[in-house]
Write a protein that holds these residues in place. Sequence first.
Motif, short mmCIF file in Angstrom:
data_model
loop_
_atom_site.label_atom_id
_atom_site.label_comp_id
_atom_site.label_asym_id
_atom_site.label_seq_id
_atom_site.Cartn_x
_atom_site.Cartn_y
_atom_site.Cartn_z
N GLU A 148 -11.13 -12.99 1.93
CA GLU A 148 -10.67 -11.65 1.59
C GLU A 148 -9.18 -11.54 1.86
N GLU A 149 -8.55 -10.67 1.13
CA GLU A 149 -7.12 -10.47 1.30
C GLU A 149 -6.84 -9.68 2.57
N LEU A 150 -5.65 -9.84 3.09
CA LEU A 150 -5.19 -9.09 4.25
C LEU A 150 -5.16 -7.61 3.90
N LYS A 151 -5.60 -6.77 4.82
CA LYS A 151 -5.56 -5.33 4.60
C LYS A 151 -4.62 -4.72 5.64
N ILE A 152 -3.84 -3.75 5.20
CA ILE A 152 -2.89 -3.07 6.09
C ILE A 152 -3.28 -1.60 6.15
N VAL A 153 -3.46 -1.10 7.38
CA VAL A 153 -3.85 0.30 7.58
C VAL A 153 -2.93 0.93 8.63
N LYS A 154 -3.08 2.25 8.82
CA LYS A 154 -2.15 2.96 9.70
C LYS A 154 -2.68 3.23 11.10
N THR A 155 -4.00 3.20 11.31
CA THR A 155 -4.54 3.52 12.63
C THR A 155 -5.47 2.40 13.11
N LEU A 156 -5.65 2.34 14.41
CA LEU A 156 -6.55 1.34 14.98
C LEU A 156 -7.99 1.62 14.58
N ASP A 157 -8.39 2.90 14.52
CA ASP A 157 -9.76 3.23 14.11
C ASP A 157 -10.04 2.75 12.69
N LYS A 158 -9.11 2.97 11.79
CA LYS A 158 -9.27 2.52 10.41
C LYS A 158 -9.27 0.98 10.35
N ALA A 159 -8.48 0.34 11.19
CA ALA A 159 -8.45 -1.12 11.23
C ALA A 159 -9.81 -1.67 11.68
N ILE A 160 -10.40 -1.04 12.69
CA ILE A 160 -11.72 -1.48 13.17
C ILE A 160 -12.77 -1.27 12.09
N GLU A 161 -12.72 -0.13 11.43
CA GLU A 161 -13.65 0.16 10.34
C GLU A 161 -13.52 -0.89 9.22
N THR A 162 -12.29 -1.23 8.86
CA THR A 162 -12.03 -2.23 7.83
C THR A 162 -12.48 -3.61 8.29
N PHE A 163 -12.26 -3.91 9.55
CA PHE A 163 -12.65 -5.20 10.11
C PHE A 163 -14.16 -5.39 10.07
N LEU A 164 -14.90 -4.29 10.27
CA LEU A 164 -16.36 -4.37 10.34
C LEU A 164 -17.07 -4.17 9.01
N GLU A 165 -16.34 -3.99 7.92
CA GLU A 165 -16.99 -3.83 6.62
C GLU A 165 -17.88 -5.03 6.36
N LYS A 166 -19.07 -4.74 5.87
CA LYS A 166 -20.04 -5.82 5.66
C LYS A 166 -20.40 -5.93 4.18
N ASP A 167 -19.41 -6.13 3.34
CA ASP A 167 -19.64 -6.22 1.90
C ASP A 167 -20.46 -7.45 1.52
N LEU A 168 -20.48 -8.46 2.37
CA LEU A 168 -21.17 -9.70 2.03
C LEU A 168 -22.67 -9.63 2.30
N LEU A 169 -23.11 -8.60 3.04
CA LEU A 169 -24.53 -8.47 3.33
C LEU A 169 -25.24 -7.73 2.21
N PRO A 170 -26.51 -8.04 1.96
CA PRO A 170 -27.24 -7.33 0.91
C PRO A 170 -27.41 -5.86 1.27
N GLY A 171 -27.28 -5.01 0.28
CA GLY A 171 -27.42 -3.59 0.51
C GLY A 171 -28.74 -3.07 -0.03
N PRO A 172 -28.95 -1.78 0.08
CA PRO A 172 -30.19 -1.18 -0.43
C PRO A 172 -30.33 -1.45 -1.93
N GLY A 173 -31.58 -1.64 -2.33
CA GLY A 173 -31.85 -1.87 -3.75
C GLY A 173 -31.78 -3.33 -4.15
N THR A 174 -31.61 -4.20 -3.21
CA THR A 174 -31.58 -5.62 -3.54
C THR A 174 -32.98 -6.19 -3.40
N TYR A 175 -33.15 -7.39 -3.81
CA TYR A 175 -34.48 -8.01 -3.76
C TYR A 175 -34.96 -8.26 -2.34
N TYR A 176 -34.09 -8.14 -1.35
CA TYR A 176 -34.51 -8.34 0.04
C TYR A 176 -35.41 -7.21 0.52
N GLU A 177 -35.25 -6.02 -0.05
CA GLU A 177 -36.08 -4.88 0.35
C GLU A 177 -37.53 -5.09 -0.03
#
Length: 179
Positions: A148-177
């Motif tokens: 993933e590309e480097l992301k630049i944000v303005k606050t530590l809270d937003k940085a933590i939220e961005t750091f913890l994004e889990k786009d690679l995990l299956p979401g609702p509606g996938t065949y894993y359900e």
Amino acid sequence: MKHSFTLIELILVVLIMGLIYSLAIGRFYSKENLKIDNIANLKESLLLFKEKEDDKITFVLYDNCNKNAVLINDALTYENIDFDIFDELVIYDLDTYLNPKIKDYPNILLKGKSYDVCFKFTIYPNGSNDSYIVKNDSKYYVFKPYFEELKIVKTLDKAIETFLEKDLLPGPGTYYENE
């Protein structure tokens, strides 16, 4: 009678031009003259040091952030790269409870002497890199571990939220359900 170039003549001209071009560009972009302008282009700058596909490249700021080095496969390769030392460089990692903590690096041994490390960034042979949050000049740079590309944000809270994004995990509606 018209005279035209033969295929062999054209190939020779292209080869000679390619050789001259590669020699000229090689002089302008020598690795000793590279500069790492800022934290935002750190990964791209370090990739220019890559010599082989399976190289592990590490950039280290050490000795109270006064010196730097590039290590290729953990061997000291380049020292004192032209690098703008950043004021107030703070590196955060997340603890077990996902709270930010200031990252503490172990000392590094270079040329038989131990130095304190204030920043270290590694690009691994598979293309992944170290992952953490870096605060510099009131901006937070979020380095994620994979491609993933480097992301630049303005606050530590937003940085933590961005750091913890889990786009690679299956979401609702996938065949894993349905299993």
